[in-house]
Motif scaffolding. Structure first.
Motif, PDB file in Angstrom:
ATOM      1  N   ALA A 178       0.828  -1.209   0.000  1.00 17.34           N
ATOM      2  CA  ALA A 178       0.000   0.000   0.000  1.00 17.34           C
ATOM      3  C   ALA A 178       0.861   1.257   0.000  1.00 17.34           C
ATOM      4  N   ARG A 179       1.976   1.217   0.711  1.00 15.07           N
ATOM      5  CA  ARG A 179       2.881   2.370   0.719  1.00 15.07           C
ATOM      6  C   ARG A 179       3.500   2.592  -0.660  1.00 15.07           C
ATOM      7  N   GLN A 180       3.766   1.499  -1.358  1.00 17.84           N
ATOM      8  CA  GLN A 180       4.350   1.617  -2.695  1.00 17.84           C
ATOM      9  C   GLN A 180       3.350   2.179  -3.703  1.00 17.84           C
ATOM     10  N   LEU A 181       2.050   1.966  -3.438  1.00 14.90           N
ATOM     11  CA  LEU A 181       1.031   2.456  -4.361  1.00 14.90           C
ATOM     12  C   LEU A 181       0.819   3.954  -4.242  1.00 14.90           C
ATOM     13  N   GLY A 182       1.374   4.558  -3.199  1.00 14.38           N
ATOM     14  CA  GLY A 182       1.255   5.997  -3.034  1.00 14.38           C
ATOM     15  C   GLY A 182      -0.036   6.387  -2.327  1.00 14.38           C
ATOM     16  N   GLY A 183      -0.359   7.671  -2.422  1.00 11.33           N
ATOM     17  CA  GLY A 183      -1.542   8.185  -1.739  1.00 11.33           C
ATOM     18  C   GLY A 183      -1.163   9.004  -0.520  1.00 11.33           C
ATOM     19  N   THR A 184      -2.121   9.710   0.006  1.00  9.19           N
ATOM     20  CA  THR A 184      -1.905  10.536   1.184  1.00  9.19           C
ATOM     21  C   THR A 184      -2.952  10.185   2.245  1.00  9.19           C
ATOM     22  N   ALA A 185      -2.784  10.782   3.422  1.00 10.40           N
ATOM     23  CA  ALA A 185      -3.755  10.534   4.485  1.00 10.40           C
ATOM     24  C   ALA A 185      -5.136  11.048   4.093  1.00 10.40           C
ATOM     25  N   GLU A 186      -5.187  12.160   3.350  1.00  7.97           N
ATOM     26  CA  GLU A 186      -6.464  12.708   2.925  1.00  7.97           C
ATOM     27  C   GLU A 186      -7.043  11.956   1.728  1.00  7.97           C
ATOM     28  N   ASP A 187      -6.172  11.384   0.910  1.00  5.62           N
ATOM     29  CA  ASP A 187      -6.618  10.665  -0.291  1.00  5.62           C
ATOM     30  C   ASP A 187      -5.855   9.337  -0.403  1.00  5.62           C
ATOM     31  N   PRO A 188      -6.194   8.347   0.433  1.00  7.18           N
ATOM     32  CA  PRO A 188      -5.477   7.069   0.413  1.00  7.18           C
ATOM     33  C   PRO A 188      -5.821   6.262  -0.831  1.00  7.18           C
ATOM     34  N   ASN A 189      -4.917   5.373  -1.214  1.00  2.85           N
ATOM     35  CA  ASN A 189      -5.187   4.504  -2.359  1.00  2.85           C
ATOM     36  C   ASN A 189      -6.193   3.425  -1.969  1.00  2.85           C
ATOM     37  N   TRP A 190      -6.639   2.661  -2.963  1.00  2.13           N
ATOM     38  CA  TRP A 190      -7.723   1.691  -2.731  1.00  2.13           C
ATOM     39  C   TRP A 190      -7.328   0.619  -1.728  1.00  2.13           C
ATOM     40  N   LEU A 191      -6.070   0.173  -1.740  1.00  6.77           N
ATOM     41  CA  LEU A 191      -5.648  -0.885  -0.823  1.00  6.77           C
ATOM     42  C   LEU A 191      -5.592  -0.359   0.608  1.00  6.77           C
ATOM     43  N   ALA A 192      -5.051   0.851   0.775  1.00  9.13           N
ATOM     44  CA  ALA A 192      -4.990   1.437   2.107  1.00  9.13           C
ATOM     45  C   ALA A 192      -6.393   1.654   2.672  1.00  9.13           C
ATOM     46  N   LEU A 193      -7.305   2.109   1.818  1.00  9.59           N
ATOM     47  CA  LEU A 193      -8.679   2.331   2.260  1.00  9.59           C
ATOM     48  C   LEU A 193      -9.343   1.007   2.667  1.00  9.59           C
ATOM     49  N   THR A 194      -9.067  -0.045   1.901  1.00 13.55           N
ATOM     50  CA  THR A 194      -9.622  -1.368   2.225  1.00 13.55           C
ATOM     51  C   THR A 194      -9.085  -1.872   3.559  1.00 13.55           C
ATOM     52  N   LEU A 195      -7.779  -1.756   3.771  1.00 17.06           N
ATOM     53  CA  LEU A 195      -7.177  -2.207   5.026  1.00 17.06           C
ATOM     54  C   LEU A 195      -7.746  -1.430   6.212  1.00 17.06           C
ATOM     55  N   ASP A 196      -7.892  -0.117   6.034  1.00 12.02           N
ATOM     56  CA  ASP A 196      -8.433   0.703   7.109  1.00 12.02           C
ATOM     57  C   ASP A 196      -9.872   0.312   7.433  1.00 12.02           C
ATOM     58  N   THR A 197     -10.661   0.052   6.403  1.00 10.83           N
ATOM     59  CA  THR A 197     -12.063  -0.322   6.608  1.00 10.83           C
ATOM     60  C   THR A 197     -12.188  -1.664   7.316  1.00 10.83           C
ATOM     61  N   VAL A 198     -11.395  -2.640   6.886  1.00  6.48           N
ATOM     62  CA  VAL A 198     -11.444  -3.968   7.505  1.00  6.48           C
ATOM     63  C   VAL A 198     -11.017  -3.893   8.967  1.00  6.48           C
ATOM     64  N   GLY A 199      -9.904  -3.205   9.229  1.00  6.01           N
ATOM     65  CA  GLY A 199      -9.402  -3.114  10.601  1.00  6.01           C
ATOM     66  C   GLY A 199     -10.326  -2.361  11.525  1.00  6.01           C
ATOM     67  N   SER A 200     -10.813  -1.209  11.086  1.00  2.00           N
ATOM     68  CA  SER A 200     -11.690  -0.402  11.938  1.00  2.00           C
ATOM     69  C   SER A 200     -13.025  -1.098  12.183  1.00  2.00           C
ATOM     70  N   THR A 201     -13.508  -1.847  11.198  1.00  3.87           N
ATOM     71  CA  THR A 201     -14.762  -2.592  11.384  1.00  3.87           C
ATOM     72  C   THR A 201     -14.598  -3.660  12.452  1.00  3.87           C
ATOM     73  N   PHE A 202     -13.468  -4.350  12.443  1.00  2.00           N
ATOM     74  CA  PHE A 202     -13.230  -5.387  13.444  1.00  2.00           C
ATOM     75  C   PHE A 202     -13.168  -4.783  14.850  1.00  2.00           C
ATOM     76  N   VAL A 203     -12.457  -3.664  15.006  1.00  5.21           N
ATOM     77  CA  VAL A 203     -12.375  -3.016  16.318  1.00  5.21           C
ATOM     78  C   VAL A 203     -13.752  -2.519  16.749  1.00  5.21           C
ATOM     79  N   THR A 204     -14.538  -2.001  15.810  1.00  3.78           N
ATOM     80  CA  THR A 204     -15.887  -1.544  16.136  1.00  3.78           C
ATOM     81  C   THR A 204     -16.746  -2.695  16.657  1.00  3.78           C
ATOM     82  N   LEU A 205     -16.637  -3.854  16.025  1.00  5.06           N
ATOM     83  CA  LEU A 205     -17.385  -5.029  16.493  1.00  5.06           C
ATOM     84  C   LEU A 205     -16.974  -5.412  17.908  1.00  5.06           C
TER      85      LEU A 205
END
Length: 484
Positions: A24-51
């Protein structure tokens, strides 16, 4: 997937998470505009913690009420609570001593290469004070729920959260009231035990998602922070992780060995909670797994663990509330050239041992750090200097927190002779649970719940018989009546 041991799934998830984070770091992106893989990882991780966090409030309330109801048949209930607080304080005292020693040894403030312009005090909501801590003990409503309104995208958004300390206070009050009411409260207590069994079933479904959650959480951490962020605060980060390692790999094992417990079994048993705490950075989010570790792997009776673990998740913070604020306070004093005397070090010890509940099991330790700095009289602006590496440090801090939250109940249970020692030393795979990873384990746990109180009472009576003159213990009182 059932053919693959749960521990192997978790270990594989750690490797996959790091690898995907690097990609994901190699794909680039920023904190305000993350790439698709970073966004997917963030969504999966935050959903698990929310549960996990969703299951925490009912688990705290039901478990604490049930534990108090079970403890009514235990002659040494007050002693168990006192021993728990005592060992919370002892281990915190050792941890803060290590933190002060490492701060003096590494001199992190002298060797730091940071811009003083980065110094800034945290906002008022993140600052800790003794008055705010005392006020937080008083429930603001029956459910212990707090609401916060913020402006997002031009509109007002309201988010709800829970206060773990208030939930424990509410549950303790209800549990004591139910015990005092007597037979009229039996239907309520029966419902509570039944509801707890249902919640534990749901909890196990969430725990089964831990490998997937680990991939998302660790992958997002690698993408967001990497390990190059340490930079100019390398000495500070090294001092923190050295202290965390000493507590986890030296202090706890030595105490375990002194009490006849295998350090290796401790490490393999506590691993599920440690790895989840490391990636989730939340003691409260990890609390369901921590309690499961205490009961299933360490043989701690449920009537005790359901009190000690939730209480520890809000007050037992060797990483966030002992090692970190001690070294951070020394860093700030050295950076600003403010010398610390013996009285200041004693104040740091006092705050770490007594005020750790101020962290309340939430992500981060800013509240505890500001409480320490304000007590010693150091500038709060120094907090801003450390924010760059806080997420990386918080991983290790939380891992040590949850390790201690599982260890102290096991230690007290062993000292009070209510631990299932055979279960503690039972064979298990690396990082796995003693029993098979299936729903059958939860059913077995539910069956043990009813037997916990009677088993504890029998062991207590046997111990009293051994200690009483002539070898005669005090006879157990009939149901519903207190023993003389």
């Amino acid at each position: 997937m059932r053919r693959i041991p749960f521990a192997v799934q978790v270990l594989a998830a750690l490797v996959v998470g790091v690898a995907l984070g690097i990609v994901a770091r190699q794909l680039g992106g920023t904190a305000e505009d993350p790439n698709w893989l970073a966004l997917t990882l963030d969504t999966v991780g935050s959903t698990f913690v929310t549960l996990l966090r969703t299951i925490v409030p009912p688990l705290i309330v039901l478990a604490v009420i049930s534990s108090i109801a079970n403890l009514r048949n235990t002659a040494n209930a007050a002693r168990l609570a006192g021993q728990t607080l005592l060992w919370f304080a002892i281990t915190a005292l050792i941890a803060v001593g290590i933190g002060i020693g490492l701060g003096r040894l590494f001199q992190p403030g002298v060797n730091a290469d940071v811009d003083a312009g980065a110094a800034q005090a945290p906002d008022a909501g993140s600052q800790g004070s003794w008055l705010a801590f005392l006020e937080s003990l008083v429930p603001t409503n029956f459910l212990g729920v707090t609401a916060e309104t913020s402006e997002e995208a031009g509109s007002l958004a309201t988010s709800l959260d829970f206060n773990a300390l208030q939930l424990i206070v509410i549950a303790i009050a209800i549990g004591i009231a139910a015990v005092r009411v007597g037979s009229a409260a039996e239907p309520f207590l029966a419902f509570t035990r039944s509801a707890l069994t249902v919640v534990l079933k749901v909890l196990w479904w969430v725990i089964r998602l831990a490998p997937l959650g680990t991939v998302g959480l660790l992958g997002n951490a690698v993408y967001s922070y990497g390990w190059t962020t340490v930079g100019a605060l390398g000495q500070f980060a090294l001092a923190i992780y050295t202290g965390l390692a000493l507590v986890l790999f030296v202090v706890y094992p030595v105490l375990a060995r002194l009490h006849g417990l295998s350090p290796l079994k401790y490490f393999t048993g506590v691993w599920p909670a440690v790895q989840l705490g490391f990636v989730s950075r939340s003691s409260m989010g990890t609390m369901p797994v921590t309690q499961r570790v205490a009961e299933t792997n360490f043989g701690v009776p449920r009537h005790y663990s359901s009190f000690a673990v939730p209480f520890g998740a809000t007050t037992k913070m060797d990483g966030c509330a002992a090692i970190y604020p001690a070294i951070a306070a020394i860093f700030v004093s050295q950076f600003y050239g403010v010398p610390l005397g013996l009285t200041d070090y004693l104040l740091i010890v006092f705050v770490s041992v007594i005020g750790s509940a101020a962290t309340a099991g939430t992500t981060g330790a800013t509240v505890m750090l500001t409480l320490t700095l304000s007590t010693v009289g150091l500038p709060l602006e120094g907090v801003g200097l450390l924010l760059a590496v806080d997420p990386i440090l918080d991983m290790g801090r939380t891992a040590v927190n949850v390790a201690g939250q599982a260890f102290v109940p096991a230690l007290v249970a062993k000292r009070e002779r209510i631990m299932d020692v055979a279960r503690f030393h039972a064979p298990r795979g690396l990082g796995g649970f003693v029993a098979p990873d299936s729903g059958e384990e939860l059913r077995a746990d539910a069956e043990r719940t009813a037997a916990d109180a009677a088993e504890s009472e029998a062991r207590t009576d046997a111990a009293d018989g051994d200690e009483a003159p002539g070898g005669h213990g005090t006879a157990a009182a009939p149901a519903g009546r207190a023993a003389p």
